[in-house]
Design an enzyme around this catalytic site. Structure first.
Site, PDB file in Angstrom:
ATOM      1  N   ASP A  87       0.853  -1.205   0.000  1.00 45.56           N
ATOM      2  CA  ASP A  87       0.000   0.000   0.000  1.00 45.56           C
ATOM      3  C   ASP A  87       0.878   1.240   0.000  1.00 45.56           C
ATOM      4  O   ASP A  87       2.012   1.199   0.479  1.00 45.56           O
ATOM      5  CB  ASP A  87      -0.826   0.081   1.292  1.00 45.56           C
TER       6      ASP A  87
HETATM    7  N1  URA Z   1      -0.639  -5.961   4.194  1.00 50.60           N
HETATM    8  C1  URA Z   1      -1.145  -4.720   4.187  1.00 50.60           C
HETATM    9  O1  URA Z   1      -2.100  -4.451   4.871  1.00 50.60           O
HETATM   10  N2  URA Z   1      -0.552  -3.798   3.416  1.00 50.60           N
HETATM   11  C2  URA Z   1       0.516  -4.048   2.658  1.00 50.60           C
HETATM   12  O2  URA Z   1       1.021  -3.157   1.979  1.00 50.60           O
HETATM   13  C3  URA Z   1       1.041  -5.337   2.680  1.00 50.60           C
HETATM   14  C4  URA Z   1       0.438  -6.278   3.449  1.00 50.60           C
END
Ligand code: URA
Length: 244
Positions: A106
């Site tokens: 993310d």
């Molecule tokens: N889990 C998440 O919530 N975000 C990420 O970027 C990777 C794994």
């Protein structure tokens, strides 16, 4: 008993030099060296440590393929192009040859991301059936109880189904180390939220065998040959299990 290692022809075959038979011929013809010495049939090796060469060229990384380990900073997006004009991970690594991120983090998540033009390895690393582990350190709101940690370990109900069992440790009163091998969207954030502890900060600290606590946010480095081999082995073992 010490680990005898793997048969040289198997390692060569996995590195793309052809069938095991073809690789045996390469060895018999004296074209393969291990740590500078011509190898003979029956030779076993430890691919992480031994320097293997075919016709004087190191084995493990095929020509034209590049592998960068990036420490993604917060706010940078894991796509090749962002319509909103935010910085993307591919802008942080060399532009030639063209490369792509392996899976995604993310925008708000920091930490290790592999960026490569090796499509086959990308497929294997992102396909859930290979089950490559990813480790995250999550700072959360509140102080998770032992019950909350147990729920995270055993699996929590999300809107797209139960999560698989995970390795979870409370390393500080409000910091969890979570190892998962699925790759669902925002999975760690949703898991923590489901047990009442929304994530404040999330950092990926390991991708299968790859770690690098010294890599600064925004910095990248090429993978070492042994690391590429270790990734190939991590995904090949998965393939063997899947094929059963
Ligand atoms: N889990 C998440 O919530 N975000 C990420 O970027 C990777 C794994």
């Amino acid at each position: 008993m010490s680990d005898p290692g793997e048969r040289l022809q198997k390692v060569l075959a996995q590195a793309g030099f052809g069938s095991r038979r073809v690789c045996e011929d390469l060895i018999a013809d004296g074209r393969v060296t291990v740590n500078g010495e011509v190898a003979t049939l029956g030779r076993r090796v430890h691919p992480e440590h031994d320097r293997i060469e075919v016709d004087g060229v190191p084995v493990g990384v095929r020509p034209g393929l590049v592998y960068y380990l990036l420490n993604k900073p917060r706010g940078v997006v894991t796509t090749a192009h962002d319509p909103q004009g935010r910085r993307t991970v591919v802008e942080l690594v060399p532009s030639d040859p063209r490369v792509f991120p392996v899976g995604r983090l993310d925008a708000d998540t920091e930490g290790l991301l592999l960026v490569t033009n090796d499509g086959e390895l990308t497929h294997r690393l992102t396909h859930p059936s290979f089950g490559v582990e990813k480790e995250y350190v999550a700072q959360v709101e509140g102080r998770p109880s032992r019950g909350a940690v147990r729920r995270l370990r055993e699996g929590v109900e999300l809107d797209d189904g139960m999560t698989a069992p995970a390795k979870v440790a409370l390393i500080e009163p409000n910091v969890l180390r979570i190892v998962i091998h699925e790759g669902r969207n925002r999975q760690v954030r949703r898991m923590c939220e489901a047990v009442g502890h929304p994530v404040v900060r999330l950092v990926r600290t390991r991708i299968g065998p790859l770690r690098d606590p010294k890599l600064r946010p925004g910095a990248w480095r090429p993978l070492e040959t042994a690391e590429v081999r270790a990734l190939e082995r991590a995904t090949t073992r998965g393939a063997e299990q899947v094929e059963g």
